[in-house]
Design a protein around this motif. Structure first.
Motif, short mmCIF file in Angstrom:
data_model
loop_
_atom_site.label_atom_id
_atom_site.label_comp_id
_atom_site.label_asym_id
_atom_site.label_seq_id
_atom_site.Cartn_x
_atom_site.Cartn_y
_atom_site.Cartn_z
N PRO A 155 2.28 0.84 -3.97
CA PRO A 155 1.83 -0.17 -3.01
C PRO A 155 2.81 -0.41 -1.88
O PRO A 155 2.41 -0.71 -0.75
N GLN A 156 4.10 -0.29 -2.16
CA GLN A 156 5.09 -0.48 -1.09
C GLN A 156 5.04 0.65 -0.07
O GLN A 156 5.19 0.42 1.14
N VAL A 157 4.81 1.87 -0.54
CA VAL A 157 4.66 2.99 0.39
C VAL A 157 3.37 2.85 1.19
O VAL A 157 3.34 3.09 2.40
N VAL A 158 2.30 2.46 0.51
CA VAL A 158 1.01 2.25 1.19
C VAL A 158 1.17 1.24 2.33
O VAL A 158 0.63 1.42 3.43
N ASP A 159 1.91 0.17 2.08
CA ASP A 159 2.10 -0.86 3.09
C ASP A 159 3.01 -0.39 4.23
O ASP A 159 2.95 -0.93 5.34
N ALA A 160 3.86 0.60 3.95
CA ALA A 160 4.89 0.99 4.91
C ALA A 160 4.44 2.08 5.88
O ALA A 160 5.03 2.24 6.95
N VAL A 161 3.41 2.86 5.51
CA VAL A 161 2.99 3.98 6.35
C VAL A 161 1.50 3.89 6.67
O VAL A 161 0.75 3.20 5.98
N ASN A 162 1.10 4.62 7.69
CA ASN A 162 -0.31 4.66 8.08
C ASN A 162 -1.02 5.91 7.59
O ASN A 162 -2.25 5.97 7.63
N ILE A 163 -0.28 6.90 7.15
CA ILE A 163 -0.87 8.13 6.63
C ILE A 163 -1.32 7.93 5.18
O ILE A 163 -0.85 7.00 4.50
N PRO A 164 -2.22 8.78 4.68
CA PRO A 164 -2.69 8.62 3.29
C PRO A 164 -1.55 8.80 2.28
O PRO A 164 -0.62 9.58 2.50
N VAL A 165 -1.68 8.07 1.18
CA VAL A 165 -0.68 8.14 0.10
C VAL A 165 -1.36 8.66 -1.17
O VAL A 165 -2.44 8.19 -1.55
N ILE A 166 -0.71 9.62 -1.80
CA ILE A 166 -1.16 10.16 -3.07
C ILE A 166 -0.23 9.62 -4.15
O ILE A 166 0.99 9.72 -4.02
N ALA A 167 -0.78 9.05 -5.20
CA ALA A 167 0.03 8.48 -6.28
C ALA A 167 0.32 9.54 -7.34
O ALA A 167 -0.56 10.33 -7.69
N ALA A 168 1.54 9.54 -7.85
CA ALA A 168 1.93 10.48 -8.89
C ALA A 168 2.92 9.82 -9.84
O ALA A 168 3.65 8.91 -9.45
N GLY A 169 2.90 10.29 -11.08
CA GLY A 169 3.82 9.75 -12.07
C GLY A 169 3.10 8.86 -13.06
O GLY A 169 2.72 7.74 -12.73
N GLY A 170 2.86 9.36 -14.27
CA GLY A 170 2.21 8.55 -15.29
C GLY A 170 0.70 8.49 -15.16
O GLY A 170 0.07 7.59 -15.72
N ILE A 171 0.10 9.43 -14.44
CA ILE A 171 -1.35 9.44 -14.28
C ILE A 171 -1.92 10.64 -15.03
O ILE A 171 -1.58 11.78 -14.72
N GLY A 172 -2.77 10.35 -16.00
CA GLY A 172 -3.29 11.44 -16.82
C GLY A 172 -4.76 11.30 -17.17
O GLY A 172 -5.31 12.16 -17.84
N ASP A 173 -5.40 10.22 -16.72
CA ASP A 173 -6.82 10.06 -17.01
C ASP A 173 -7.47 9.22 -15.92
O ASP A 173 -6.83 8.85 -14.92
N GLY A 174 -8.76 8.90 -16.10
CA GLY A 174 -9.48 8.15 -15.10
C GLY A 174 -8.99 6.74 -14.91
O GLY A 174 -9.10 6.18 -13.81
N ARG A 175 -8.46 6.14 -15.95
CA ARG A 175 -7.90 4.79 -15.81
C ARG A 175 -6.70 4.81 -14.86
O ARG A 175 -6.54 3.90 -14.03
N GLY A 176 -5.89 5.86 -14.99
CA GLY A 176 -4.76 5.99 -14.09
C GLY A 176 -5.19 6.22 -12.66
O GLY A 176 -4.59 5.69 -11.72
N MET A 177 -6.25 7.03 -12.48
CA MET A 177 -6.77 7.26 -11.14
C MET A 177 -7.30 5.96 -10.54
O MET A 177 -7.02 5.64 -9.38
#
Length: 313
Positions: A155-177
Motif C-alpha cells: 500500500p505504501q508503494v501504491v500511494d507513492a507511484v502512479n504506475i501499476p504495482v504488482i504485489a509479491a511475497g507470501g501470495i500463493g492462492d486466491g485469498r492472497g490475490m
C-alpha cells in the motif's frame, strides 16, 4: 480478469510467475504464458548465449507475451540486456540492482520494464527513470529478500507511484490475490506456488520438500552479511546460522553456500543445498499444471471478493 497490468502486458490474468534462478526456464515460462499469465525466464547467473537460447526455445512453445528476469549483478548483464532487444522480448523484470543504464535502450525498443523493489524510495526512483510498473516484493518471499512485509510495503508503494504495482511475497492462492487487490495492487507475482507446477523442471526432491513444508519451515540466512536469503531449513541452514552466530567471516559463509541453489534444484540435495522458498510454502502442497494453478487462484480470488462484497454491502 482485467486490470492495469493485464492491459499493460496483453495477458488474460494479472498473474506473473517469479523469475527464479535455476528454476524458471523456458518450459515454465511458456506454460505460464500459454495459461494466460506472464511467464518469465529467470536469467539468474546464466551467460548471455544461454539466455538467447532460452528465449528462442520459449518462442517456439508460445506466441503469447513472456519476459526475462535479469539479475543485474550477473557479469553478463550488459549482453543479456542487449539480447532482450535483439530477440524482441516485450517484458523485462529486474532484481539485484538498478536497471537505469538500460532504460533508454529498452524503452526505445518498446520493452516493458518492471523492476522488483523492496522499498518506497526505490519504487519512486524507478518510476522517475521510466519503469512501466514495479513489483513490490515483501520479505515473505523466497530467495533474496528485503525487510518490509508485503502487507505494509504494497500500500505504501501504491500511494507513492502512479504506475501499476504488482504485489509479491507470501501470495500463493486466491485469498492472497484478493488481499493484494485490496491493498491497491493491479496484479500478483508468485514464485513458490509455481515450484510445484508439473512444467517446472526441478528435481523431485525439491518439489517434495516444498510440499511437505510447514508454516514455520523457512529460515533467513545472511542477515549479518547484508544479503539475506530465505530458504527452507535443513542441515546447511542450521550450520550457516551457527557460523553467523559465532561471527564467521563473509568468505567462510559464502563458501558454505557456493553453488547451493544448483545443488538443490538440479542434484536434488535438499539437505546441503539452498532450498529457496517463501513463507507461503506451508500452504503449497499439491502438484498441478500452470493452467490449473492460475485458474484456481483466479477463481478463488473472484469468489472471495464476491463473498466479501455481499458481507459488507
Amino acid at each position: 480478469m482485467k486490470t492495469r497490468i493485464t492491459e499493460l502486458l496483453g495477458i488474460d490474468y494479472p498473474v506473473i510467475q517469479g523469475g527464479m534462478a535455476w528454476v524458471a526456464d523456458y518450459h515454465l515460462a511458456a506454460a505460464v504464458s500459454e495459461a494466460g499469465g506472464l511467464g518469465l525466464i529467470g536469467a539468474g547467473g546464466m551467460p548471455a548465449d544461454l539466455v538467447r537460447e532460452q528465449i528462442k526455445q520459449c518462442k517456439a512453445l508460445t506466441d503469447k507475451p513472456f519476459g526475462v528476469n535479469i539479475m543485474l549483478l550477473n557479469p553478463d548483464a550488459d549482453a543479456i540486456a542487449q539480447a532482450i532487444v535483439d530477440m524482441g522480448v516485450k517484458v523485462v523484470t529486474t532484481g539485484a540492482g538498478s536497471p537505469e543504464k538500460y532504460m533508454s535502450m529498452w524503452k526505445e525498443a518498446g520493452v516493458k520494464v518492471i523492476p522488483v523493489v523492496a522499498s518506497v524510495a526505490l519504487a519512486k526512483r524507478m518510476e522517475r527513470y521510466g519503469a512501466d510498473a514495479v513489483v513490490a516484493e515483501g520479505t515473505e518471499s523466497g530467495g533474496h529478500i528485503g525487510e518490509l512485509t508485503t502487507m505494509v510495503l504494497v500500500p505504501q508503494v501504491v500511494d507513492a507511484v502512479n504506475i501499476p504495482v504488482i504485489a509479491a511475497g507470501g501470495i500463493g492462492d486466491g485469498r492472497g490475490m484478493a488481499a493484494a487487490f485490496m491493498l491497491g495492487a493491479s496484479g500478483v507475482q508468485m514464485g513458490t506456488r509455481f515450484l510445484l507446477a508439473t512444467e517446472t523442471n526441478i528435481h523431485q526432491n525439491y518439489k517434495d520438500r516444498v510440499a511437505k513444508a510447514s508454516d514455520i519451515d523457512t529460515q533467513v540466512t545472511g542477515r549479518t552479511t547484508g544479503h539475506p536469503v530465505r530458504i527452507l531449513r535443513n542441515a546447511m541452514s542450521r550450520q550457516y546460522l551457527k557460523l553467523e552466530k559465532d561471527g564467521a567471516s563473509f568468505e567462510e559463509l559464502e563458501h558454505l553456500t557456493l553453488g547451493g541453489l544448483r545443488k538443490a534444484v538440479v542434484d536434488g540435495d535438499v539437505k546441503n543445498g539452498s532450498v529457496m522458498a517463501g513463507q507461503i510454502a506451508g500452504l503449497v502442497d499439491k502438484q498441478q499444471t500452470c493452467a490449473q494453478i492460475i485458474c484456481e487462484v483466479v477463481d478463488e480470488a473472484k469468489q472471495v471478493m464476491r463473498e466479501r462484497s455481499v458481507l459488507f454491502g
